[in-house]
Structures are given as C-alpha cells and as structure tokens.
Motif scaffolding. Sequence first.
Motif, PDB file in Angstrom:
ATOM      1  N   ARG A 122       1.823  -0.360   6.512  1.00 27.56           N
ATOM      2  CA  ARG A 122       1.394  -1.718   6.834  1.00 27.56           C
ATOM      3  C   ARG A 122       1.965  -2.724   5.824  1.00 27.56           C
ATOM      4  O   ARG A 122       2.489  -3.772   6.199  1.00 27.56           O
ATOM      5  CB  ARG A 122      -0.131  -1.811   6.845  1.00 27.56           C
ATOM      6  CG  ARG A 122      -0.666  -3.149   7.327  1.00 27.56           C
ATOM      7  CD  ARG A 122      -2.179  -3.230   7.187  1.00 27.56           C
ATOM      8  NE  ARG A 122      -2.616  -3.300   5.809  1.00 27.56           N
ATOM      9  CZ  ARG A 122      -2.547  -4.400   5.038  1.00 27.56           C
ATOM     10  NH1 ARG A 122      -2.030  -5.503   5.522  1.00 27.56           N
ATOM     11  NH2 ARG A 122      -2.987  -4.377   3.794  1.00 27.56           N
ATOM     12  N   ILE A 123       1.897  -2.375   4.546  1.00 28.90           N
ATOM     13  CA  ILE A 123       2.434  -3.255   3.506  1.00 28.90           C
ATOM     14  C   ILE A 123       3.959  -3.293   3.560  1.00 28.90           C
ATOM     15  O   ILE A 123       4.577  -4.336   3.353  1.00 28.90           O
ATOM     16  CB  ILE A 123       1.927  -2.801   2.117  1.00 28.90           C
ATOM     17  CG1 ILE A 123       0.411  -2.993   2.029  1.00 28.90           C
ATOM     18  CG2 ILE A 123       2.619  -3.564   1.003  1.00 28.90           C
ATOM     19  CD1 ILE A 123      -0.217  -2.375   0.795  1.00 28.90           C
TER      20      ILE A 123
ATOM     21  N   GLU B  56      -1.621   2.612   5.100  1.00 31.35           N
ATOM     22  CA  GLU B  56      -1.659   1.343   4.368  1.00 31.35           C
ATOM     23  C   GLU B  56      -0.291   1.014   3.774  1.00 31.35           C
ATOM     24  O   GLU B  56       0.132  -0.138   3.773  1.00 31.35           O
ATOM     25  CB  GLU B  56      -2.720   1.411   3.270  1.00 31.35           C
ATOM     26  CG  GLU B  56      -2.868   0.142   2.471  1.00 31.35           C
ATOM     27  CD  GLU B  56      -3.452  -1.021   3.248  1.00 31.35           C
ATOM     28  OE1 GLU B  56      -3.432  -2.140   2.722  1.00 31.35           O
ATOM     29  OE2 GLU B  56      -3.927  -0.820   4.391  1.00 31.35           O
TER      30      GLU B  56
ATOM     31  N   MET C 141       5.831  -3.086   6.136  1.00 32.76           N
ATOM     32  CA  MET C 141       6.270  -3.924   7.250  1.00 32.76           C
ATOM     33  C   MET C 141       6.296  -5.405   6.873  1.00 32.76           C
ATOM     34  O   MET C 141       6.903  -6.216   7.564  1.00 32.76           O
ATOM     35  CB  MET C 141       5.364  -3.717   8.471  1.00 32.76           C
ATOM     36  CG  MET C 141       5.524  -2.370   9.119  1.00 32.76           C
ATOM     37  SD  MET C 141       7.193  -2.199   9.744  1.00 32.76           S
ATOM     38  CE  MET C 141       7.521  -0.515   9.346  1.00 32.76           C
ATOM     39  N   LYS C 142       5.644  -5.754   5.788  1.00 30.91           N
ATOM     40  CA  LYS C 142       5.683  -7.128   5.279  1.00 30.91           C
ATOM     41  C   LYS C 142       6.767  -7.302   4.206  1.00 30.91           C
ATOM     42  O   LYS C 142       6.791  -8.312   3.516  1.00 30.91           O
ATOM     43  CB  LYS C 142       4.319  -7.500   4.697  1.00 30.91           C
ATOM     44  CG  LYS C 142       3.215  -7.527   5.719  1.00 30.91           C
ATOM     45  CD  LYS C 142       1.889  -7.865   5.074  1.00 30.91           C
ATOM     46  CE  LYS C 142       0.782  -7.859   6.098  1.00 30.91           C
ATOM     47  NZ  LYS C 142      -0.526  -8.179   5.475  1.00 30.91           N
ATOM     48  N   ASN C 143       7.627  -6.278   4.058  1.00 32.00           N
ATOM     49  CA  ASN C 143       8.733  -6.289   3.083  1.00 32.00           C
ATOM     50  C   ASN C 143       8.253  -6.523   1.657  1.00 32.00           C
ATOM     51  O   ASN C 143       8.813  -7.318   0.912  1.00 32.00           O
ATOM     52  CB  ASN C 143       9.798  -7.330   3.467  1.00 32.00           C
ATOM     53  CG  ASN C 143      10.511  -6.966   4.735  1.00 32.00           C
ATOM     54  OD1 ASN C 143      10.757  -5.793   4.992  1.00 32.00           O
ATOM     55  ND2 ASN C 143      10.819  -7.961   5.556  1.00 32.00           N
ATOM     56  N   ARG C 144       7.223  -5.802   1.256  1.00 31.27           N
ATOM     57  CA  ARG C 144       6.667  -5.961  -0.089  1.00 31.27           C
ATOM     58  C   ARG C 144       7.227  -4.948  -1.087  1.00 31.27           C
ATOM     59  O   ARG C 144       6.935  -5.033  -2.260  1.00 31.27           O
ATOM     60  CB  ARG C 144       5.137  -5.824  -0.049  1.00 31.27           C
ATOM     61  CG  ARG C 144       4.450  -6.813   0.845  1.00 31.27           C
ATOM     62  CD  ARG C 144       4.327  -8.163   0.155  1.00 31.27           C
ATOM     63  NE  ARG C 144       3.922  -9.211   1.049  1.00 31.27           N
ATOM     64  CZ  ARG C 144       2.682  -9.567   1.283  1.00 31.27           C
ATOM     65  NH1 ARG C 144       1.702  -8.939   0.683  1.00 31.27           N
ATOM     66  NH2 ARG C 144       2.429 -10.542   2.118  1.00 31.27           N
ATOM     67  N   TYR C 145       7.994  -3.978  -0.626  1.00 32.55           N
ATOM     68  CA  TYR C 145       8.555  -2.973  -1.513  1.00 32.55           C
ATOM     69  C   TYR C 145      10.057  -3.175  -1.628  1.00 32.55           C
ATOM     70  O   TYR C 145      10.727  -3.549  -0.668  1.00 32.55           O
ATOM     71  CB  TYR C 145       8.262  -1.555  -0.998  1.00 32.55           C
ATOM     72  CG  TYR C 145       6.789  -1.252  -0.878  1.00 32.55           C
ATOM     73  CD1 TYR C 145       5.940  -1.342  -1.978  1.00 32.55           C
ATOM     74  CD2 TYR C 145       6.239  -0.866   0.332  1.00 32.55           C
ATOM     75  CE1 TYR C 145       4.593  -1.061  -1.871  1.00 32.55           C
ATOM     76  CE2 TYR C 145       4.890  -0.579   0.450  1.00 32.55           C
ATOM     77  CZ  TYR C 145       4.075  -0.684  -0.655  1.00 32.55           C
ATOM     78  OH  TYR C 145       2.739  -0.408  -0.549  1.00 32.55           O
TER      79      TYR C 145
END
Length: 146
Positions: free
Chosen positions: A90-91, A87, A93-97
């Motif tokens: 997955r997150i 997970e 890869m959306k550049n959320r960190y």
Amino acid sequence: MPDAAKLVAALGLGLLAFIVSGMIMPLFEEDTNFGWFTYVNIVVGAITGWMVIGSRAGRGLTSAVNVGLTGPIVMVFWALFVQSCNEMVRIAMKNRYDGAFEALLAIFQIGSEWAILMSTVSIWATLLIGGVITGILTEYAWRTWR
C-alpha cells in the motif's frame, strides 16, 4: 488427509483470530481503514490451525497443550507477516520507497511496530488460553472421530 481433528483445529484458530482481530482494531488510530484485515487473519488462523495443531493431534494431552501454546504464536507470526506485506505494498504504491530493498526492509519494520502495538496482556492471554482450548478440543476430536 482431512480429518475431524484438523477441522476442529482450523475452526478453533479461525475463531481465535476473529476474536483477537476485534481486540487489536481499537489499538490503531481511529481513521485506520482495516478493509480485509479480519478476513485475512481468519484465513491465516484456519490454515495455521489445520497445519500446526491439526497435524499434531493424537499424541496425548500434554502434547495437545504444548501445540495449543505453539499454534497461536505461529498464527501471530504469519498474520503479522501477511499484514505487513500488505501495508508495504500500500505504501509502495504511493512511491514512498527508493528501492526494492528498502521496501523489503519496511515489511519487518512495520511488523515489529505492530507486534509491539499488539503486545498487551489481554491479547496474549486470549491467544494462549484460546490456543490451549483449541489444542485440547483437537485432541478430543482426534480421539472421538478417528
């Protein structure tokens, strides 16, 4: 060295992981895409059964029950860790960190949230009873097919 006890333990915890995965899925939101969730849990369960329960066969019925209680707990720990890592990726890869440390910290945050979500009496009763049955069957397999 492969033997019947390790095989029985791997099959037992793999089956238990399959059953519990089906019990966990309704606890998530309806639009959740589980993908390989069940298959990954079955593999984690089989490996845990082989290494934790199967390797400790032959020490008596009391030990079989104790290892049967320990096996599912270890399985849940590793399944939560693997699924949390998945997970997080997955997150990520959306550049959320913002950085790597935040992503690593997210693994434990996701895992703890999911551990709380799955902490119901029916799931833990299934895990512990299934683990004890697996431990006893593993001990029986060790005594029968040495």
